[in-house]
Design a protein around this motif. Structure first.
Motif, short mmCIF file in Angstrom:
data_model
loop_
_atom_site.label_atom_id
_atom_site.label_comp_id
_atom_site.label_asym_id
_atom_site.label_seq_id
_atom_site.Cartn_x
_atom_site.Cartn_y
_atom_site.Cartn_z
N ARG A 185 2.88 -1.08 5.54
CA ARG A 185 3.97 -1.17 4.58
C ARG A 185 3.47 -0.68 3.22
O ARG A 185 2.33 -0.92 2.85
N PHE A 186 4.39 -0.05 2.49
CA PHE A 186 4.03 0.52 1.21
C PHE A 186 4.59 -0.31 0.07
O PHE A 186 5.72 -0.80 0.14
N LYS A 187 3.79 -0.43 -0.98
CA LYS A 187 4.24 -1.16 -2.16
C LYS A 187 5.23 -0.31 -2.97
O LYS A 187 6.22 -0.81 -3.47
N ASP A 188 4.95 0.98 -3.10
CA ASP A 188 5.80 1.91 -3.85
C ASP A 188 6.16 3.09 -2.96
O ASP A 188 5.31 3.63 -2.25
N VAL A 189 7.41 3.49 -3.04
CA VAL A 189 7.88 4.67 -2.33
C VAL A 189 8.68 5.51 -3.32
O VAL A 189 9.57 5.00 -4.00
N THR B 171 9.03 -3.49 -1.41
CA THR B 171 8.81 -2.08 -1.73
C THR B 171 9.61 -1.68 -2.97
O THR B 171 10.78 -1.99 -3.09
#
Length: 188
Positions: free
Chosen positions: A1-5, A46
């Motif tokens: 999972r990404f914190k920032d997209v 996110t």
């Protein structure tokens, strides 16, 4: 999972103009996709960052601001308030291929485009981070054209005819104001 997209949308215009420039795209599908991303509910924390990138050419110079107007219209649908504090909106002026460079536009069309834009300009959000708009306005305010602009405009006409033939379409059905400019010149 990404914190920032970070999502960067490269769109040059709205509706039929975008369909001509970005063929075979369909505006309805472009709108649907952006709305989907705008309100995408991530399962995590996110941070979704959106930006829009527009290339301004002879094909969309007549109403280049309509893309911004459309983006602004998305605000009420933005349940996560991603557009609330502004969003990066970048404009790039086409220089190559030269036959798409808006500077080849005959001077007599520029005042009306500038007048139309100035009617819309007060509606530009103060939160908007617009990069490149001055380059577009410089073209419209400038009372000169490249030395070979008439010849290059003929190339633009030839290019449009060739594109239309391949795609089975006619520029007048998509961007009639540009078609009028191109039809007003002699190809020979």
């Amino acid at each position: 999972r990404f914190k920032d997209v970070q999502l960067q949308f490269s769109i040059d215009a709205t509706e039929k103009t975008n369909e001509y420039i970005r063929s075979p795209s369909k505006w309805v599908q472009v709108e649907e996709n952006i709305r989907r991303y705008l309100n995408f509910e991530a399962e995590t924390d996110t941070n979704w960052m959106l930006s829009f990138h527009q290339t301004v050419s002879i094909y969309n110079i007549f109403d280049f601001w309509k893309l911004h107007e459309w983006i602004e219209s998305l605000r009420p649908e933005d349940k996560f308030k991603r557009l609330e504090d502004g969003f990066p909106y970048h404009m790039y002026v086409v220089h190559t291929p030269v036959e798409l460079d808006a500077r080849i536009l005959p001077l007599e069309y520029r005042p009306k485009i500038l007048e139309d834009f100035n009617k819309y300009r007060p509606n530009i959000s103060q939160n908007l981070s617009t990069i490149g708009i001055e380059s577009v306005l410089d073209i419209l305010k400038n009372n000169s054209r490249p030395e070979n602009a008439d010849e290059v405009l003929k190339l633009c006409k030839e290019r449009s005819i060739a594109i239309d033939k391949v795609r089975g379409q006619y520029i007048n059905d998509y961007i009639p104001r540009v078609a009028n400019v191109l039809n007003s010149i002699n190809s020979g």
